[in-house]
Structures are given as C-alpha cells and as structure tokens.
Design an enzyme around this catalytic site. Structure first.
Site, PDB file in Angstrom:
ATOM      1  N   ARG A  15       0.828  -1.200   0.000  1.00 49.88           N
ATOM      2  CA  ARG A  15       0.000   0.000   0.000  1.00 49.88           C
ATOM      3  C   ARG A  15       0.864   1.252   0.000  1.00 49.88           C
ATOM      4  NH1 ARG A  15      -1.067   1.921   5.483  1.00 49.88           N
ATOM      5  NH2 ARG A  15       0.155   0.710   6.985  1.00 49.88           N
ATOM      6  N   ASN A  90      11.259   0.212   2.485  1.00 51.89           N
ATOM      7  CA  ASN A  90      10.158   1.154   2.644  1.00 51.89           C
ATOM      8  C   ASN A  90       9.269   0.831   3.838  1.00 51.89           C
ATOM      9  OD1 ASN A  90       7.918   3.079   1.664  1.00 51.89           O
ATOM     10  ND2 ASN A  90       6.909   1.081   1.583  1.00 51.89           N
ATOM     11  N   TYR A 155       9.238   7.296  16.141  1.00 46.13           N
ATOM     12  CA  TYR A 155       9.303   7.336  14.678  1.00 46.13           C
ATOM     13  C   TYR A 155      10.481   8.198  14.212  1.00 46.13           C
ATOM     14  CZ  TYR A 155       7.601   7.850   9.853  1.00 46.13           C
ATOM     15  OH  TYR A 155       7.477   7.842   8.491  1.00 46.13           O
TER      16      TYR A 155
END
Length: 247
Positions: A15, A90, A155
């Site tokens: 996605r 990714n 993150y």
C-alpha cells in the site's frame, strides 16, 4: 524503460508509497518482488500490471520485525531471483504519543520494524550485491528524521537512525559497486496521513514552501531515479521530497 533488466525488492509494497514504487518500477521494466506482512489485493493488481509490461511481480509474506520470519523469506527470494540489483527499504509503522507517556512496547516496536527490519533485510541482500559488485539500496527515511516532530519520538528516532545507517553503509559498500541512498519524504498524501485531523493538516501545509502536500507518485519518481543508472555516481545522500520543508 529506465529499469529494464533490473530485479528489485521493495518492502512494505502492499500500500501507499511502497505500492506506488512497485507500480513505477514495473512500468520502467523491472522485475519486482514485494514484501508485505500479509497477502493483499495489491499483489494481484501488480502481477497483472507486470504481465502487461512484459515483466513479473512476486509477493513475499513475512513480518519484517521478526528475524525468524523475515530471514528465511529473504534468503529464499535472493536465491530464487538470482539476486537483487535494487533494494528499497520502505516498510515502516507509527505508534505516536508524547514521550513521557509512551509505552516501552511502542518505542521498541517502531524501532524494531523501521530500523532493525531494514538492517535484517539489507544484511542478506547486500551480501549478494557486494559479491556481484553492483547494486542500489534505497532507504525510506522522513523529514521527521531530519527535523523531529513532537509526539513522534520513536518514529523520528527510527528515521534519523536510517539516515546514519545509510551514510555508514554507503561508505562500507561504495568501493564494492553498491550505492546506498535515502529518500526523506515530507507531508505525503497516503493512508497513514488520512487519519490526521484536518486542522493539523492545514497547519502542516502552511509550513511547506510549495503550499501543497506531496504525492506517492513524486516519491516513487525519486526512487526510480536512485534505482536507475542515471544516479550511478550518487551515494550516501539523503534526497528530500518535501516541497521545500527541509530547506
């Protein structure tokens, strides 16, 4: 056909940015192997597109944050494919929250998937690239890894770690014909950003000199460039796809 004859492995390919990169790589002639946590309709779509473009798409299923899950899958893929000429790391997740309230599990999970997962996959794929003295590795970092963002210490740390990892690995492999670069997207319209409240989105847009969000297509175009021979003298770089946010 900038990538004709190349074989690429893309993690997080089901996605968002990962799916779009897989699509663009296929359009440019690459054979693509896409890693995802679970099977999805995206794999069928990409396989059909590959057939139309005279190439192939293979779906791989593994938990990138689990060494016992991901290692055998990647090792088998390297053997079956004959080795990858391009690797795009990714895959990534978020578990947002203020640092003083963040659970240790949320900290460790984000680093394990975003940073350690990249290390695990790259260690296997790059060994084969080094033996062949050719390859391009592309790590997906973030503008957050460069400038930070409140509520995303885990993150941001993982994406900043990817930048350091990129630069260090590039120095290890440059003399062996393997290039390593990073892409640092800014505010990109994806499923991940769809959940951001509209007032927060408006605030972000005001900080972008180009006054708009980026698209997955624009990130994928940067990946095509780094994967292709057009960038054969570029390594250890971080390319911002951010509309000027990082300037």
């Amino acid at each position: 056909m900038l990538l004709k004859g190349k074989t690429a492995l893309i993690t997080g390919a089901s996605r968002g940015i990962g799916k779009e990169m897989a699509r663009r790589f296929i359009e440019e002639g690459a054979a693509v192997w896409g890693l995802a946590t679970k099977s999805s309709e995206s794999a069928r779509e990409l396989a059909e597109l590959a057939a139309q473009n005279g190439t192939v798409y293979h779906e791989l299923i593994a938990d990138i944050g689990n060494p016992d899950s991901v290692r055998p899958v990647i090792e088998a893929a390297v053997k079956e494919s004959g080795g990858f000429s391009v690797l795009v790391n990714n895959a990534g997740i978020t578990r947002d929250g203020l640092s003083f309230r963040m659970k240790l599990e949320d900290w460790e999970t984000v680093l394990r998937v975003n940073l350690t997962g990249t290390f695990l996959v790259t260690q296997i794929v790059s060994s084969d690239m080094i033996r062949k003295r050719a390859g391009s590795i592309i790590n997906l970092s973030s503008i957050v890894g460069l400038h930070g963002q409140g509520g995303q210490v885990n993150y941001a740390a993982s994406k900043a770690g990817l930048i350091g990892y990129t630069k260090a690995l590039a120095k290890e492999t440059a003399g062996r014909g393997v290039r390593v670069n990073a892409i640092a997207p800014g505010f990109i319209l994806t499923e991940m950003t769809d959940v951001i409240p509209e007032d927060a989105k408006k605030t972000w847009l005001e900080t972008i000199p180009m006054k708009r969000a980026g698209t997955v297509q624009e990130v994928a175009n940067a990946a095509v460039f780094l994967a292709s021979d057009l960038s054969e003298y570029i390594t250890a770089q971080v390319i911002g796809v951010d509309g000027g946010m990082g300037a």
